[in-house]
Write a protein that holds these residues in place. Sequence first.
Motif, PDB file in Angstrom:
ATOM      1  N   ASN A 204       0.825  -1.211   0.000  1.00 20.34           N
ATOM      2  CA  ASN A 204       0.000   0.000   0.000  1.00 20.34           C
ATOM      3  C   ASN A 204       0.858   1.259   0.000  1.00 20.34           C
ATOM      4  O   ASN A 204       0.551   2.231  -0.689  1.00 20.34           O
ATOM      5  CB  ASN A 204      -0.922   0.016   1.228  1.00 20.34           C
ATOM      6  N   THR A 205       1.927   1.246   0.794  1.00 18.04           N
ATOM      7  CA  THR A 205       2.804   2.419   0.823  1.00 18.04           C
ATOM      8  C   THR A 205       3.470   2.608  -0.533  1.00 18.04           C
ATOM      9  O   THR A 205       3.618   3.739  -1.012  1.00 18.04           O
ATOM     10  CB  THR A 205       3.869   2.275   1.929  1.00 18.04           C
ATOM     11  N   ALA A 206       3.862   1.502  -1.160  1.00 24.13           N
ATOM     12  CA  ALA A 206       4.495   1.597  -2.485  1.00 24.13           C
ATOM     13  C   ALA A 206       3.525   2.212  -3.498  1.00 24.13           C
ATOM     14  O   ALA A 206       3.920   3.013  -4.347  1.00 24.13           O
ATOM     15  CB  ALA A 206       4.954   0.219  -2.944  1.00 24.13           C
ATOM     16  N   ILE A 207       2.247   1.847  -3.395  1.00 28.84           N
ATOM     17  CA  ILE A 207       1.235   2.429  -4.288  1.00 28.84           C
ATOM     18  C   ILE A 207       1.136   3.938  -4.037  1.00 28.84           C
ATOM     19  O   ILE A 207       1.127   4.739  -4.970  1.00 28.84           O
ATOM     20  CB  ILE A 207      -0.139   1.757  -4.067  1.00 28.84           C
ATOM     21  N   ALA A 208       1.080   4.300  -2.758  1.00 28.00           N
ATOM     22  CA  ALA A 208       0.971   5.721  -2.414  1.00 28.00           C
ATOM     23  C   ALA A 208       2.192   6.486  -2.929  1.00 28.00           C
ATOM     24  O   ALA A 208       2.058   7.572  -3.496  1.00 28.00           O
ATOM     25  CB  ALA A 208       0.830   5.887  -0.903  1.00 28.00           C
ATOM     26  N   LEU A 209       3.377   5.904  -2.768  1.00 27.97           N
ATOM     27  CA  LEU A 209       4.597   6.577  -3.240  1.00 27.97           C
ATOM     28  C   LEU A 209       4.595   6.692  -4.765  1.00 27.97           C
ATOM     29  O   LEU A 209       5.036   7.700  -5.321  1.00 27.97           O
ATOM     30  CB  LEU A 209       5.842   5.809  -2.762  1.00 27.97           C
ATOM     31  N   GLY A 210       4.095   5.661  -5.427  1.00 25.66           N
ATOM     32  CA  GLY A 210       3.999   5.706  -6.888  1.00 25.66           C
ATOM     33  C   GLY A 210       3.040   6.798  -7.348  1.00 25.66           C
ATOM     34  O   GLY A 210       3.273   7.473  -8.351  1.00 25.66           O
ATOM     35  N   PHE A 211       1.973   6.973  -6.589  1.00 24.66           N
ATOM     36  CA  PHE A 211       1.007   8.028  -6.902  1.00 24.66           C
ATOM     37  C   PHE A 211       1.663   9.405  -6.743  1.00 24.66           C
ATOM     38  O   PHE A 211       1.496  10.292  -7.575  1.00 24.66           O
ATOM     39  CB  PHE A 211      -0.211   7.893  -5.984  1.00 24.66           C
ATOM     40  N   ILE A 212       2.439   9.554  -5.670  1.00 20.74           N
ATOM     41  CA  ILE A 212       3.128  10.834  -5.442  1.00 20.74           C
ATOM     42  C   ILE A 212       4.133  11.069  -6.574  1.00 20.74           C
ATOM     43  O   ILE A 212       4.176  12.136  -7.183  1.00 20.74           O
ATOM     44  CB  ILE A 212       3.850  10.831  -4.070  1.00 20.74           C
ATOM     45  N   GLN A 213       4.934  10.035  -6.866  1.00 23.05           N
ATOM     46  CA  GLN A 213       5.941  10.145  -7.920  1.00 23.05           C
ATOM     47  C   GLN A 213       5.291  10.409  -9.281  1.00 23.05           C
ATOM     48  O   GLN A 213       5.824  11.146 -10.102  1.00 23.05           O
ATOM     49  CB  GLN A 213       6.784   8.858  -7.972  1.00 23.05           C
ATOM     50  N   GLY A 214       4.139   9.804  -9.503  1.00 18.14           N
ATOM     51  CA  GLY A 214       3.427   9.995 -10.766  1.00 18.14           C
ATOM     52  C   GLY A 214       2.699  11.338 -10.827  1.00 18.14           C
ATOM     53  O   GLY A 214       1.866  11.543 -11.698  1.00 18.14           O
ATOM     54  N   GLN A 215       3.016  12.213  -9.921  1.00 14.73           N
ATOM     55  CA  GLN A 215       2.458  13.571  -9.859  1.00 14.73           C
ATOM     56  C   GLN A 215       0.937  13.541  -9.694  1.00 14.73           C
ATOM     57  O   GLN A 215       0.222  14.352 -10.284  1.00 14.73           O
ATOM     58  CB  GLN A 215       2.881  14.423 -11.071  1.00 14.73           C
ATOM     59  N   GLY A 216       0.483  12.591  -8.901  1.00 17.39           N
ATOM     60  CA  GLY A 216      -0.914  12.585  -8.501  1.00 17.39           C
ATOM     61  C   GLY A 216      -1.176  13.830  -7.669  1.00 17.39           C
ATOM     62  O   GLY A 216      -0.320  14.264  -6.896  1.00 17.39           O
ATOM     63  N   ARG A 217      -2.327  14.425  -7.857  1.00 15.78           N
ATOM     64  CA  ARG A 217      -2.635  15.670  -7.146  1.00 15.78           C
ATOM     65  C   ARG A 217      -3.833  15.550  -6.212  1.00 15.78           C
ATOM     66  O   ARG A 217      -3.964  16.305  -5.256  1.00 15.78           O
ATOM     67  CB  ARG A 217      -2.949  16.789  -8.147  1.00 15.78           C
ATOM     68  N   PHE A 218      -4.737  14.624  -6.529  1.00 20.19           N
ATOM     69  CA  PHE A 218      -5.908  14.509  -5.664  1.00 20.19           C
ATOM     70  C   PHE A 218      -6.234  13.045  -5.386  1.00 20.19           C
ATOM     71  O   PHE A 218      -6.202  12.204  -6.278  1.00 20.19           O
ATOM     72  CB  PHE A 218      -7.126  15.201  -6.286  1.00 20.19           C
ATOM     73  N   PHE A 219      -6.511  12.776  -4.125  1.00 21.71           N
ATOM     74  CA  PHE A 219      -6.851  11.415  -3.722  1.00 21.71           C
ATOM     75  C   PHE A 219      -8.029  11.483  -2.772  1.00 21.71           C
ATOM     76  O   PHE A 219      -8.059  12.295  -1.853  1.00 21.71           O
ATOM     77  CB  PHE A 219      -5.656  10.774  -3.009  1.00 21.71           C
ATOM     78  N   SER A 220      -9.037  10.645  -3.020  1.00 18.32           N
ATOM     79  CA  SER A 220     -10.134  10.568  -2.051  1.00 18.32           C
ATOM     80  C   SER A 220     -10.489   9.112  -1.806  1.00 18.32           C
ATOM     81  O   SER A 220     -10.320   8.263  -2.675  1.00 18.32           O
ATOM     82  CB  SER A 220     -11.353  11.358  -2.521  1.00 18.32           C
ATOM     83  N   ALA A 221     -10.968   8.852  -0.609  1.00 19.01           N
ATOM     84  CA  ALA A 221     -11.311   7.483  -0.239  1.00 19.01           C
ATOM     85  C   ALA A 221     -12.219   7.506   0.973  1.00 19.01           C
ATOM     86  O   ALA A 221     -12.256   8.483   1.726  1.00 19.01           O
ATOM     87  CB  ALA A 221     -10.046   6.689   0.093  1.00 19.01           C
TER      88      ALA A 221
END
Lengths: 569, 284
Positions: A204-221
């Motif tokens: 899960n942390t790796a996914i979150a880091l990939g999202f940050i690295q992939g310049q993700g800007r918005f996350f909701s859950a």
Amino acid sequence: MTNKDIVSIRIGGPAGSGVKSVGKLLQKSLQHAGFYSFGYLGYPSLIRGGYNFYQINLSQQPVDYSLSYADIFIPLNSLALEQIKKTGSKPRYIIADKTALPDDKRDLPDKSQVIKLNLTSQLKKLKITKISLNSALVGALFKFLNLPLEKLNQVIKKQFVKKGRAVIGQNLKAAALGFNSLDHKPLSLSLPTTKVKTLVMTGNTAIALGFIQGQGRFFSAYPMTPSTSILHYLASVTDNQSILVRQASTEIEAIGIAAGAAYAGVRTMVATSGGGLDLMSEFISLLGIAEIPLVIVDAQRTGPGTGLPTWQEQSDLNIARCAGHGEFPRVVMAPGDPAEAFHLIQEALNLADEYQIPVIFLTDKYLGESLFSLDKSTFDHRSKIKRGKILNLINDKHHLFPRYQFDQDGISPRPLPGNVNGIHITTSDEHDVYGNSIESDPIRIKMQTKRLSKLGSLAKNLPPAKAYGNLKAKTLVVGWGSTKKVIQAVVDRLNLAGLHLSYLYPLNHAVLKSILNPYQQIILVENNSTGQLETDLKLAGVKNIKTLLKFDGEPFFADELLEKIKLLI
Amino acid sequence: MTQTKPKIGDYQSKLRPTWCPGCGNFVINQMMIKALVELEIPPHRTVITYDIGCNGNGADKIRAYSFKSLHGRSLPPAIGVKYANHDLTVLSVIGDGGLFWEGAAHWIATAQRNEDITVLVWDNQIYGLTTGQTSPTTQINYPTKTWPKGSADEPINPISVSLAAGASFVARGWVGKPNHLKDVIKQAIKHKGFALVDILQTCFTFNNLLPKYQDQTYIIDDNHDKTDKIKAYKIAEQTDKFGLGVFYQVSKPTIYHKYPILKSKTLINQTSTNQIDDLLAEFE
């Protein structure tokens, strides 16, 4: 896998008793001492009581799979011992504080050597807080494995830095107490000499880091086990990253807000588990017709219904391929380990943007919550950001911009709200090129065909899976998602060929057939009860498939899978 | 940025509305346009999300960045657009069935969290497009296709519930007083935070409330203290007459107060690149 190179240690006890604290401290200290390790956690859906465990497999070599047995068992109360007896597991050693052992010796598992420690009363005598028993137990284990106390001390200093000097002092004292409470060291391990910089991290942390690295800007859950730690992690980094995180009021709201943010042009992701994906499916259908990019992470767990909410399963492949009414293109992908998760989630963000589609990203409890050792270099893998046909500059004036115009590749240029010459309508209705709603009309057929044409190019362009191992073997072992590493271990051991599918929809049947059919036998391994990928393989014309299923809430254990595959080859 | 002031024509769609003759929707559509024009907000800076129903059939009857969502789900995409680009003006149009039933969870959560959007409820107290079923605001004993002998259910009170949920701006308008409605919409758009305007209208085909509203509506006194919640409740709970205007308005924090990065730039205009290198240390 009765591998002498791997030592497995299981800590068991009621929720809230420190199972996770002991496990985490131990795994961190082992990492610091240079070992590779793998941590698998089991816990019921409650906050206090019940039975939790944290199993750590450690080795000088990379080890990233779980085992069905433990060499060393550390119970934190007497109930934990009952649990391990119930499973029939016979650890060689039981290391425990006196308070966690039954009064009657007959209640102990036979054949286990019990190392009884008197830590609680000594901690009390030294006026050290009871909670430091965690550090004392790890200290004892360090002595037991003949590892230097200094390595543990360094981790304690780091781990408790926020809690202040006094807490560090108490824990150091407790660790020393535990260390000195043993005089024998039957499982003497030598310290690894190779120095690879490793990180210990969940999928899960790796996914979150990939999202940050992939310049993700918005996350909701909306919180839902086992996806929630993605939400926790991303919420914890918003001070230092340009990311906005919103805990939504429902899964429907989570994806609805995400749809709006993605439509307005920021890279967006949501995460949930199967039940939440069910709720999101209507919006997934909207994303399909409105051609809005979005990455949807589904961390699978045992279903149906509430199922076993904190346990493992891979049973959402069908819903991932089908969620949402009507017919529209999408991609379904599933990483097999944190390194792949980090890399693939960046690809998922790119695919969503380039094809203007929903991408469903399947992970699960086992991958999402287990703690893997990773080489730090894993995180050097950074994908180029591809935002697809976002249109910033439009020179011509338009009454309405043809947002859904028919381009050759089926992907229409996308102006974002705010663009002075890009005004158009986005709608869940079938629509013309401007987004105006239509009724039954020839445009409907053209529009639907345009959208579906993306599936053809996806099937052609998604990277095909590659077989590995002994490519001349008669048997090819196939899996998807989190079974990757356990299958790899067994394939290596038995000198077979293996295949891990990262992209699950759309599948290129012709390519799949050409990879699989040269093998005399295909063994398909799935952590579910019906074999959801099997249907696809059969459709692709793959023959001689034997399917190994497991759906008791646990992942495949390496030793267990080895025996099962041995029986088939 | 020099920009010419928007004109009514800039917002006008080339499509003819499909609403029944005399429908209140015509008025709402025009008053929305007038309010936006008078506030000098150009169409390309305006995002309007829509519900399914007769209101949703208006999504392509206005020239702006319209987003026709799913039934009851007009609010969530509006929130998302605002998060991504809070420089835009974001309106969320929805019907009484969509907001007070199908999407009620979104209504409550959005009001509670003071999401910075303007919600315009096209409230005709009936399901019109689906040919006349009882809605959450249908008056008790009114016969519909689902309650042929008259509805047994007391209607919900949109104003009171919005107040209770924590809305920072709650108002009511009526299509019979178009200029007043326009002014209320303008105040709602200017309000920073969640603003809800319950717009009373008539569905001539399935629920003609014109005589009732003609008799029973009045404009709330100018001296009404808009920050007094109890007084707002009192007006909202009147059963023999319907006050029109702003019931309640206070200033409350929004999500931007917790996100310093959004103070200087919108999310979409963030220029700094997210960096993971510093984050990895925690896992060593």
